[in-house]
Design a protein around this motif. Structure first.
Motif, PDB file in Angstrom:
ATOM      1  N   PRO A  53      48.549  59.374  90.848  1.00  0.00           N
ATOM      2  CA  PRO A  53      48.944  60.748  91.196  1.00  0.00           C
ATOM      3  C   PRO A  53      49.329  60.914  92.663  1.00  0.00           C
ATOM      4  O   PRO A  53      50.202  61.725  92.979  1.00  0.00           O
ATOM      5  CB  PRO A  53      47.703  61.580  90.851  1.00  0.00           C
ATOM      6  N   GLU A  54      48.702  60.166  93.552  1.00  0.00           N
ATOM      7  CA  GLU A  54      49.084  60.241  94.965  1.00  0.00           C
ATOM      8  C   GLU A  54      50.501  59.725  95.168  1.00  0.00           C
ATOM      9  O   GLU A  54      51.308  60.327  95.879  1.00  0.00           O
ATOM     10  CB  GLU A  54      48.106  59.434  95.815  1.00  0.00           C
ATOM     11  N   TRP A  57      52.925  62.305  94.060  1.00  0.00           N
ATOM     12  CA  TRP A  57      53.026  63.456  94.956  1.00  0.00           C
ATOM     13  C   TRP A  57      53.870  63.142  96.182  1.00  0.00           C
ATOM     14  O   TRP A  57      54.706  63.957  96.586  1.00  0.00           O
ATOM     15  CB  TRP A  57      51.619  63.887  95.383  1.00  0.00           C
ATOM     16  N   SER A 286      39.791  59.989  90.647  1.00  0.00           N
ATOM     17  CA  SER A 286      41.206  60.270  90.414  1.00  0.00           C
ATOM     18  C   SER A 286      41.899  59.055  89.812  1.00  0.00           C
ATOM     19  O   SER A 286      42.798  59.184  88.971  1.00  0.00           O
ATOM     20  CB  SER A 286      41.903  60.701  91.712  1.00  0.00           C
ATOM     21  N   ALA A 290      43.592  59.037  86.073  1.00  0.00           N
ATOM     22  CA  ALA A 290      45.004  58.704  85.929  1.00  0.00           C
ATOM     23  C   ALA A 290      45.235  57.490  85.038  1.00  0.00           C
ATOM     24  O   ALA A 290      46.172  57.462  84.238  1.00  0.00           O
ATOM     25  CB  ALA A 290      45.623  58.461  87.306  1.00  0.00           C
ATOM     26  N   PRO A 352      49.087  70.572  94.303  1.00  0.00           N
ATOM     27  CA  PRO A 352      49.153  69.544  93.253  1.00  0.00           C
ATOM     28  C   PRO A 352      48.486  68.234  93.642  1.00  0.00           C
ATOM     29  O   PRO A 352      47.943  67.532  92.781  1.00  0.00           O
ATOM     30  CB  PRO A 352      50.663  69.359  93.038  1.00  0.00           C
ATOM     31  N   VAL A 355      44.726  68.810  92.968  1.00  0.00           N
ATOM     32  CA  VAL A 355      44.471  69.034  91.551  1.00  0.00           C
ATOM     33  C   VAL A 355      44.710  67.758  90.757  1.00  0.00           C
ATOM     34  O   VAL A 355      43.889  67.357  89.924  1.00  0.00           O
ATOM     35  CB  VAL A 355      45.343  70.183  91.015  1.00  0.00           C
ATOM     36  N   ASP A 356      45.846  67.096  91.022  1.00  0.00           N
ATOM     37  CA  ASP A 356      46.199  65.899  90.258  1.00  0.00           C
ATOM     38  C   ASP A 356      45.308  64.704  90.587  1.00  0.00           C
ATOM     39  O   ASP A 356      45.207  63.784  89.779  1.00  0.00           O
ATOM     40  CB  ASP A 356      47.667  65.535  90.498  1.00  0.00           C
ATOM     41  N   THR A 357      44.685  64.705  91.765  1.00  0.00           N
ATOM     42  CA  THR A 357      43.716  63.651  92.077  1.00  0.00           C
ATOM     43  C   THR A 357      42.309  64.067  91.653  1.00  0.00           C
ATOM     44  O   THR A 357      41.316  63.487  92.102  1.00  0.00           O
ATOM     45  CB  THR A 357      43.726  63.303  93.581  1.00  0.00           C
ATOM     46  N   GLN A 358      42.249  65.065  90.782  1.00  0.00           N
ATOM     47  CA  GLN A 358      41.016  65.450  90.094  1.00  0.00           C
ATOM     48  C   GLN A 358      39.920  65.966  91.025  1.00  0.00           C
ATOM     49  O   GLN A 358      38.743  65.704  90.826  1.00  0.00           O
ATOM     50  CB  GLN A 358      40.492  64.268  89.263  1.00  0.00           C
TER      51      GLN A 358
END
Length: 452
Positions: A53-54, A57, A286, A290, A352, A355-358
């Protein structure tokens, strides 16, 4: 939406100069022409390989920035970790370093030796003023800003597989908190692990030991392996022998692997269920979310074990990720404009990422933290409360002295763990190596200069 009002002042003036940058590929040095770059000021931006996710982004914000205005064009280039140091040093020596790059760890040495450009006159005081105290501490040197922070995060936590705990007859909701309970958990888990599997995964190589055990060194001994004024090595403490003994006990009982099961900053072995427990930074969640989503519901999180079970003091170093501008940046004003947009502007740009890295990383701006905490998905990440309530408040900053000091201790822990040397002999070697660094780098003078 195109916005020509994006730049102001010196940044706008700099952006009028012609430049061309290509949208970066994942291969260092490789680029392709993009018609959208024509007539814009080029900014070269280097990053590393992070979690899924990183990575996504970083690629997205560069594309979004390039699409949001037509004066600056950012080329993002991914440099693999094993090539990073050599490539960056070579580029800096040749005067071809990127304008902007991502840096973890302390920046004191780079700032002191003139490798970084101060940001105070490039980024607005109102933007810098929004940075949290914890993040500010790792981005300033002698009162000046040399980096803009993205996040802070604990570098050492305990993750365990609750299913395997139950199979071993352990309470899935009660992880070990001290060395003795860790030994007991490993002993119970060993019979339920298959061939090539282990109860626990920790560092086993000296480099990883070098950065993962800093807080443990402070916790067990009450000091780091160098005097406060950086004039004398202080590694020959019997309490450090106890720290080595902890890892040696794990190794002697085959509760941890003898060779690394993956990168030192990866939870891959845990995700693949090769280990029942792992010591890893908060980013592990995260990575698991993922790449190993099936493991997430089985995963417990807690502070890393301590010799005495006290999990309120020096439980981890607080890591960070920040953006720095090279001292010889060709387009510093345009680079600062990108930083201000991506990291210092609208919190929705950053939301994001967290959020996307939980929810495993702490935003470096309170405004961003408020937006992230309000996201509905935050309630589905129970580990976030452990990270930010049980771990972050009890962390210590990363060491400011040169990496060679950390590596000397990492070498000692590895040598003692593997039985190549007795713990006392390994620490005696570290003592000599650290003193060499002190004398070679004139660290006492450096410390005095840093203290003002």
């Amino acid at each position: 939406m195109r916005r020509r009002s994006f730049l102001t002042g010196a940044a706008a003036a700099a952006a009028t100069s012609a430049g061309l940058a290509a949208c970066g590929s994942g291969t260092p040095g490789e680029s392709k022409d993009d018609p959208a770059a024509k007539g814009r000021t080029q900014v070269e931006f280097w990053g590393n390989v992070f979690t899924t996710p990183e990575n996504a982004w970083y690629e997205k914000i560069v594309k979004d920035f390039n699409a949001a205005q037509d004066e600056v064009y950012v080329k993002y280039q991914v440099v693999p970790g094993d090539a990073w140091d050599q490539k960056l040093k070579t580029a800096q020596a040749a005067g071809n370093a990127p304008d902007l790059y991502i840096q973890a760890g302390r920046l004191d040495t780079a700032a002191r030796t003139g490798l970084l450009l101060p940001l105070d006159d490039l980024i607005g005081a109102d933007v810098l003023g929004g940075v949290t105290d914890a993040a500010k501490e790792v981005c300033q040197y002698q009162g000046s800003w040399y980096a803009f922070p993205l996040l802070v995060e604990p570098q050492m936590m305990l993750f365990w597989n609750k299913d395997l705990f139950e199979k071993a007859g352990l309470d899935p909701d009660s992880p070990p908190t001290d060395w003795d309970s860790m030994y007991a958990a490993c002993e119970a888990l060993a019979p339920v692990m298959g061939n090539g599997q282990f109860p626990l995964n920790t560092a086993v190589d000296s480099a990883t030991f070098g950065w993962t055990t800093i807080a443990s060194q402070m916790h067990v001994a009450g000091h780091l392996p160098i005097s406060e004024d950086w004039s004398t090595a202080d590694a020959e403490d019997a309490r450090y022998e106890e720290l080595i003994g902890f890892y040696k006990t794990l190794q002697d009982n085959s509760w941890i692997p003898r060779q690394p099961l993956g990168a030192g900053n990866s939870a891959q072995a845990f995700g693949e269920k090769k280990v029942a427990m792992t010591s890893q930074g908060s980013w592990a969640m995260s990575e698991l979310a993922a790449d190993y989503a099936d493991v997430v519901p089985l995963t417990g999180t807690a502070p890393w074990v301590q010799n005495d079970g006290d999990q309120t003091t020096s439980v981890s170093t607080i890591g960070n990720m920040k953006w720095v501008v090279d001292a010889k940046a060709k387009q510093p004003e345009a680079t600062a404009t990108f930083i201000s947009w991506a990291l210092g502007g609208d919190p929705e740009v950053l939301k994001p990422f967290f959020v996307d890295t939980q929810f495993t990383k702490a935003p470096a701006r309170e405004e961003v933290a408020t937006v992230v905490d309000a996201d509905p998905a935050a309630s589905d990440a129970p580990w976030s409360s452990v990270i930010f309530e049980d771990v972050v408040p009890h962390c210590i900053p990363e060491a400011q002295y040169p990496w060679d000091v950390n590596l000397a201790m990492g070498d000692a822990i590895q040598a003692g763990m593997l039985g190549d040397k007795s713990p006392a002999e390994a620490l005696a070697t570290a003592q000599k190596e650290i003193q060499k660094v002190i004398d070679r780098e004139k660290l006492a003078e450096t410390r005095a200069e840093m203290d003002g």
